[in-house]
Design a protein around this motif. Structure first.
Motif, short mmCIF file in Angstrom:
data_model
loop_
_atom_site.label_atom_id
_atom_site.label_comp_id
_atom_site.label_asym_id
_atom_site.label_seq_id
_atom_site.Cartn_x
_atom_site.Cartn_y
_atom_site.Cartn_z
N PRO A 156 21.79 -42.16 -11.50
CA PRO A 156 21.06 -41.07 -12.49
C PRO A 156 19.00 -41.27 -11.91
N ARG A 157 19.14 -41.74 -11.47
CA ARG A 157 17.52 -42.05 -10.91
C ARG A 157 17.83 -41.06 -9.62
N ALA A 158 19.06 -41.11 -8.71
CA ALA A 158 18.63 -39.69 -7.68
C ALA A 158 18.70 -38.41 -8.68
N LEU A 159 19.88 -38.21 -9.97
CA LEU A 159 20.24 -36.93 -10.32
C LEU A 159 17.81 -36.15 -11.02
N ALA A 160 17.69 -37.65 -11.45
CA ALA A 160 15.99 -37.32 -11.61
C ALA A 160 15.28 -37.10 -10.75
N VAL A 161 15.44 -37.41 -9.76
CA VAL A 161 14.28 -36.61 -8.74
C VAL A 161 14.47 -35.38 -8.23
N VAL B 293 3.82 -37.15 -9.71
CA VAL B 293 4.52 -36.61 -10.48
C VAL B 293 5.79 -37.02 -10.70
N VAL B 294 6.33 -36.41 -9.19
CA VAL B 294 8.04 -37.89 -9.22
C VAL B 294 8.40 -38.76 -9.30
N ARG B 295 6.76 -39.65 -9.04
CA ARG B 295 7.28 -40.98 -8.52
C ARG B 295 6.93 -41.58 -9.77
N ILE B 296 6.11 -41.05 -10.94
CA ILE B 296 5.12 -41.37 -12.27
C ILE B 296 6.59 -41.20 -12.89
N THR B 297 7.43 -40.01 -13.01
CA THR B 297 8.28 -39.73 -14.27
C THR B 297 9.85 -40.11 -13.42
N THR B 298 9.95 -40.74 -12.52
CA THR B 298 12.02 -40.78 -12.08
C THR B 298 12.18 -41.67 -12.91
N ARG B 299 11.40 -42.61 -13.29
CA ARG B 299 12.38 -43.34 -13.90
C ARG B 299 12.94 -43.67 -15.57
N PRO B 300 11.36 -42.61 -16.87
CA PRO B 300 11.49 -42.66 -17.58
C PRO B 300 13.12 -41.29 -17.74
N VAL B 301 12.74 -40.02 -16.60
CA VAL B 301 14.17 -39.57 -16.28
C VAL B 301 15.11 -39.73 -15.97
N ALA B 302 15.09 -40.66 -15.54
CA ALA B 302 16.68 -41.48 -14.77
C ALA B 302 17.18 -41.48 -16.11
N ARG B 303 16.42 -42.12 -17.19
CA ARG B 303 17.16 -42.56 -18.80
C ARG B 303 17.85 -41.90 -19.14
N VAL B 304 16.72 -41.07 -19.52
CA VAL B 304 17.32 -39.31 -19.23
C VAL B 304 19.05 -38.36 -19.17
N GLY C 14 26.47 -40.03 -21.61
CA GLY C 14 27.63 -40.57 -22.28
C GLY C 14 27.79 -39.42 -23.48
N SER C 15 27.04 -38.27 -23.67
CA SER C 15 26.90 -37.12 -24.13
C SER C 15 28.48 -36.64 -24.37
N SER C 16 28.80 -35.82 -25.34
CA SER C 16 30.05 -35.65 -26.30
C SER C 16 30.08 -34.13 -26.18
N THR C 17 28.79 -33.72 -25.43
CA THR C 17 28.28 -32.53 -25.37
C THR C 17 29.03 -31.93 -24.22
N GLY C 18 29.55 -31.41 -24.10
CA GLY C 18 30.26 -30.49 -22.72
C GLY C 18 28.91 -29.64 -21.50
N ILE C 19 28.25 -29.66 -21.59
CA ILE C 19 27.24 -28.36 -20.81
C ILE C 19 26.44 -29.60 -20.75
N VAL C 20 26.06 -30.09 -21.60
CA VAL C 20 24.96 -31.59 -20.96
C VAL C 20 25.43 -32.43 -19.92
N LYS C 21 26.86 -32.74 -20.65
CA LYS C 21 27.19 -34.02 -19.78
C LYS C 21 27.87 -33.39 -18.63
N ALA D 251 26.63 -44.76 -13.76
CA ALA D 251 25.37 -45.12 -14.63
C ALA D 251 24.67 -45.76 -13.86
N LEU D 252 23.31 -45.93 -14.36
CA LEU D 252 22.08 -46.35 -13.85
C LEU D 252 22.95 -47.89 -14.04
#
Length: 229
Positions: free
Chosen positions: A54-59, A170-181, A187-194, A202-203
């Protein structure tokens, strides 16, 4: 009174007029084509990161968002500084290769250069190996804005630095919270989101961030087992 920047602007635009017509057209196209190429690279970087953690995805997701933030900041500076375009302000300069932007479309800093600097660094953070491509692309894009005659050298230099610094912060400050998202999206049940978040791993949870983990039976067993050995 002429400044050193005016002289450099005249030198670069004079050099531009001495180049072959095909090279001039290439420079004109590159000022816009570079933006399109950065956009394609953003998509490729995101697609690659879908299989990463998730961290790589966040960046990868933050890279274009940070570029947008840099652009907005550049526009705000333009509205405050109100610097006239050199194609109108520099005496004795040759006609620009492209039409001089309308009055009110201010010169400092260069939006193209700010976007290029931010995109280059954002992509380098998301995909380190590509920095050897994105950084020269950004520099060439910035130079092309002076080459075609619509910016001073200091416009593009400041734009590059501004974009690069803002993207990094911006990337350094926000990577951790965006990785959690991103982890939650996987883990979402919505297809497009997943699908957007991808099938990556997983993280990995940090024990320090989850004190309850130490109280679980598994953790207790592992600690006792480690003491036996």
């Amino acid at each position: 009174m002429d400044t050193m920047d005016d002289d450099l602007y005249r030198d670069i635009t004079g050099f531009a007029h001495d180049t072959p017509s095909w090279f001039q057209h290439l420079a004109e196209v590159w000022t816009e084509l570079g933006l399109l190429l950065f956009g394609v690279l953003f998509i490729i970087a995101w697609w690659r990161a879908r299989r990463g953690d998730p961290r790589a995805l966040a960046v990868a997701v933050l890279a274009p968002l940070a570029t947008a933030v840099a652009y907005v900041c550049s526009e705000l500076l333009k509205s405050v500084i109100d610097e006239e375009r050199p194609c109108r302000a520099v005496s004795g300069a040759l006609k620009p290769l492209v039409e001089c932007p309308a009055y009110g479309d201010w010169s400092f800093p260069s939006n193209h250069s700010t976007i290029a600097g931010a995109a280059a660094i954002g992509l380098a953070l998301a995909w380190p190996r590509i920095a050897a491509l994105t950084v020269p692309m950004a520099v060439l894009m910035a130079f092309s804005r002076v080459f075609v005659g619509v910016h001073y050298p200091h416009d593009v230099a400041v734009g590059l630095v501004l974009g690069a610094v803002l993207a990094f912060v911006v990337v350094r400050i926000t990577t951790r919270p965006v990785a959690r998202v991103g982890q939650a999206m996987r883990g979402s049940s919505t297809g497009i989101v997943k699908w957007f978040a991808g099938p990556g791993p997983a993280l990995a949870p940090s024990p320090a961030a989850d004190p309850a983990a130490y109280d679980s039976p598994t953790m207790t067993f592992r600690r006792h087992d480690s003491h036996r050995h």
